[in-house]
Scaffold this active site. Sequence first.
Site, PDB file in Angstrom:
ATOM      1  N   PHE A   1      -1.206   8.138  11.523  1.00  0.00           N
ATOM      2  CA  PHE A   1      -1.651   9.436  11.010  1.00  0.00           C
ATOM      3  C   PHE A   1      -2.878   9.969  11.736  1.00  0.00           C
ATOM      4  O   PHE A   1      -3.252  11.135  11.574  1.00  0.00           O
ATOM      5  CB  PHE A   1      -1.994   9.325   9.521  1.00  0.00           C
ATOM      6  CG  PHE A   1      -2.909   8.160   9.217  1.00  0.00           C
ATOM      7  CD1 PHE A   1      -4.237   8.171   9.597  1.00  0.00           C
ATOM      8  CD2 PHE A   1      -2.428   7.039   8.563  1.00  0.00           C
ATOM      9  CE1 PHE A   1      -5.078   7.104   9.336  1.00  0.00           C
ATOM     10  CE2 PHE A   1      -3.273   5.958   8.288  1.00  0.00           C
ATOM     11  CZ  PHE A   1      -4.594   6.000   8.673  1.00  0.00           C
TER      12      PHE A   1
ATOM     13  N   HIS B   1      -4.510  16.339  -3.924  1.00  0.00           N
ATOM     14  CA  HIS B   1      -4.768  16.615  -2.507  1.00  0.00           C
ATOM     15  C   HIS B   1      -4.572  18.082  -2.144  1.00  0.00           C
ATOM     16  O   HIS B   1      -4.800  18.467  -0.987  1.00  0.00           O
ATOM     17  CB  HIS B   1      -3.879  15.734  -1.622  1.00  0.00           C
ATOM     18  CG  HIS B   1      -4.361  14.314  -1.521  1.00  0.00           C
ATOM     19  ND1 HIS B   1      -4.591  13.520  -2.626  1.00  0.00           N
ATOM     20  CD2 HIS B   1      -4.676  13.541  -0.441  1.00  0.00           C
ATOM     21  CE1 HIS B   1      -5.006  12.328  -2.230  1.00  0.00           C
ATOM     22  NE2 HIS B   1      -5.079  12.321  -0.916  1.00  0.00           N
TER      23      HIS B   1
ATOM     24  N   ASN C   1       1.091  12.355   4.561  1.00  0.00           N
ATOM     25  CA  ASN C   1       0.478  11.515   5.582  1.00  0.00           C
ATOM     26  C   ASN C   1       1.171  11.786   6.915  1.00  0.00           C
ATOM     27  O   ASN C   1       2.204  11.205   7.216  1.00  0.00           O
ATOM     28  CB  ASN C   1       0.659  10.044   5.185  1.00  0.00           C
ATOM     29  CG  ASN C   1      -0.591   9.216   5.404  1.00  0.00           C
ATOM     30  OD1 ASN C   1      -0.548   8.008   5.293  1.00  0.00           O
ATOM     31  ND2 ASN C   1      -1.703   9.836   5.695  1.00  0.00           N
TER      32      ASN C   1
ATOM     33  N   TYR D   1     -14.211  34.010  45.358  1.00  0.00           N
ATOM     34  CA  TYR D   1     -13.502  32.834  44.820  1.00  0.00           C
ATOM     35  C   TYR D   1     -12.421  33.201  43.800  1.00  0.00           C
ATOM     36  O   TYR D   1     -11.396  32.526  43.702  1.00  0.00           O
ATOM     37  CB  TYR D   1     -14.492  31.881  44.152  1.00  0.00           C
ATOM     38  CG  TYR D   1     -15.388  31.116  45.082  1.00  0.00           C
ATOM     39  CD1 TYR D   1     -15.299  31.256  46.463  1.00  0.00           C
ATOM     40  CD2 TYR D   1     -16.360  30.245  44.576  1.00  0.00           C
ATOM     41  CE1 TYR D   1     -16.132  30.555  47.308  1.00  0.00           C
ATOM     42  CE2 TYR D   1     -17.202  29.530  45.412  1.00  0.00           C
ATOM     43  CZ  TYR D   1     -17.089  29.697  46.783  1.00  0.00           C
ATOM     44  OH  TYR D   1     -17.921  29.001  47.617  1.00  0.00           O
TER      45      TYR D   1
ATOM     46  N   TYR E   1       0.827  -1.194   0.000  1.00  0.00           N
ATOM     47  CA  TYR E   1       0.000   0.000   0.000  1.00  0.00           C
ATOM     48  C   TYR E   1       0.868   1.253   0.000  1.00  0.00           C
ATOM     49  O   TYR E   1       1.824   1.392   0.767  1.00  0.00           O
ATOM     50  CB  TYR E   1      -0.924   0.039   1.230  1.00  0.00           C
ATOM     51  CG  TYR E   1      -1.635   1.366   1.371  1.00  0.00           C
ATOM     52  CD1 TYR E   1      -2.666   1.706   0.498  1.00  0.00           C
ATOM     53  CD2 TYR E   1      -1.239   2.311   2.324  1.00  0.00           C
ATOM     54  CE1 TYR E   1      -3.287   2.944   0.588  1.00  0.00           C
ATOM     55  CE2 TYR E   1      -1.863   3.540   2.423  1.00  0.00           C
ATOM     56  CZ  TYR E   1      -2.885   3.845   1.547  1.00  0.00           C
ATOM     57  OH  TYR E   1      -3.490   5.069   1.623  1.00  0.00           O
TER      58      TYR E   1
ATOM     59  N   ARG F   1      -9.574  33.937  46.090  1.00  0.00           N
ATOM     60  CA  ARG F   1      -9.233  32.904  47.058  1.00  0.00           C
ATOM     61  C   ARG F   1      -8.911  31.566  46.408  1.00  0.00           C
ATOM     62  O   ARG F   1      -8.040  30.821  46.890  1.00  0.00           O
ATOM     63  CB  ARG F   1     -10.418  32.754  48.020  1.00  0.00           C
ATOM     64  CG  ARG F   1     -10.211  31.730  49.090  1.00  0.00           C
ATOM     65  CD  ARG F   1     -11.223  31.797  50.212  1.00  0.00           C
ATOM     66  NE  ARG F   1     -12.538  32.276  49.891  1.00  0.00           N
ATOM     67  CZ  ARG F   1     -13.669  31.602  50.143  1.00  0.00           C
ATOM     68  NH1 ARG F   1     -13.610  30.391  50.659  1.00  0.00           N
ATOM     69  NH2 ARG F   1     -14.827  32.130  49.860  1.00  0.00           N
TER      70      ARG F   1
ATOM     71  N   GLU G   1     -12.165   6.041   5.503  1.00  0.00           N
ATOM     72  CA  GLU G   1     -11.633   6.803   6.640  1.00  0.00           C
ATOM     73  C   GLU G   1     -12.840   7.268   7.462  1.00  0.00           C
ATOM     74  O   GLU G   1     -13.286   8.415   7.361  1.00  0.00           O
ATOM     75  CB  GLU G   1     -10.774   7.953   6.124  1.00  0.00           C
ATOM     76  CG  GLU G   1      -9.577   7.432   5.336  1.00  0.00           C
ATOM     77  CD  GLU G   1      -8.959   8.438   4.393  1.00  0.00           C
ATOM     78  OE1 GLU G   1      -9.372   9.618   4.407  1.00  0.00           O
ATOM     79  OE2 GLU G   1      -8.059   8.046   3.621  1.00  0.00           O
TER      80      GLU G   1
END
Length: 503
Positions: free
Chosen positions: A329, A84, A196, A280, A54, A283, A414
Amino acid sequence: MIAVTLGTSAVDREDIRAALAGPVSVTLTEDARAAVAASAAAIDAILADGRTVYGVNTGFGLLAKKTIAPDHLTELQRNLILSHCCGVGAALPDDVARLILLLKIAGLSRGFSGVRPALIAMLQRLLERDILPVIPEKGSVGASGDLAPLAHLASTLIGVGELKVAGKVVPATEGLKAAGLEPIVLRAKEGLALINGTQVSTALALKGLVLARRIFEAALVAGALSVDALAGSDVPFDPRIHAARGQPGQIAVAAGLRALLAGSQIRANHADCDRVQDPYSLRCQPQVMGAVLDLLDNAERTLLIEAGAVTDNPLVFAETGEALSGGNFHAEPVAFAADTLALALAEIGSLSERRTALLVDPAMSGLPAFLVAESGVNSGFMIAQVTAAALVSENKGLSHPSSTDSLPTSANQEDHVSMAAYAARRLTQMAENAAAIVGIELLAAAQGIEFRRPLRSSAPLEQAHALMRSVAAPWDRDRYFAPDIAAVSAMVLAGTFDGIATP
């Protein structure tokens, strides 16, 4: 220029701060160079053996079952990068782009990515010359890595896209020429190794962490200064109280507040007053800010590991000649760290604004209304507190967790993603808001101290007071307020108050 050596040690916080601050150079150790070469040789062996792996000789995502012929492997990598490059929005700032380059070099130099030394050398040269990729800020879901933004980085190496040279955006080919480089032809696995990874999300989160640390330091100073301006008590910071609970951040913050207030004439002047308890926001500073400190420390541990991590896929193990497909990834660790940083920033601002509200309220502070002697004709800090409240509300919305969101992508291959990139990207905006909130409190508390004169605060708080007075005069009558807020907020973001109270 700061020199960073990779291979003998992990990327550390000083390397990260250096890259965010300006140009850096990277040198690889001999062991790192050998590991990179062995990993590249393992890819050669896989191809020579005719094995199907792959990302080496297959399609990607849902197309992983398609085997690619040897004479199309370079085309495969080029097409991967170009297809991409789908980022949108404004370009990431230079400091983030620089840090992304450093982190990408760090990951590839581990020797598990199958890339040639020449590819890493190109990244090193760009970083050394401070020639930075123009990367759109939007388009990553944080798995499978930061694909779109890293594709915009990778495309510059093949002569496509844009680089920034001396602040000017130029075509990638022109930027490469300025660096003394030529476009490279990517070989098997290299395009995938470049895109990636979690480097964009991690760089954005690390910037958020650096800013959050500075804001935290300034907020401790502001909180202590407010205690003195409001004639508050330091009894709640007694170490015995915090040892009884045992939370490390809380113990450290209480110690920091004690150190900040030690020697204050203002505190000594009202030590025997009849006030029983403070609100608060005064404190409970050790309890709230201590929890914030613990979150910052936890996020830093995660992000420093990720800074030098190998997060592409598949990973190449040269000693066995294997290429194993996994899921490094997936940026869930980064998303969780970024979400906790967002909570920390929101709470720093929330507590700070409440102290500003006390300072401007004469019923709570015992000081003139809105911290100006002639109120009525002067509004003083009235709207400064309103601005702080607006920013607190904005940060509340921005702090909604991103890691709990997921949308399936790539035809459900994915099917779970981290949304780490947005989780980390919003941190800069939140930090700018928080810095302004704390800056407003610093100004208000400094003004409150003016009304306690001739008594003096402690040495460290007087130091902080003097720093503010170097950019913002006391408020004796109304004037154009925005420059004062901008100046002190910039000091907060720049780390000017670091070290005055380090718990």
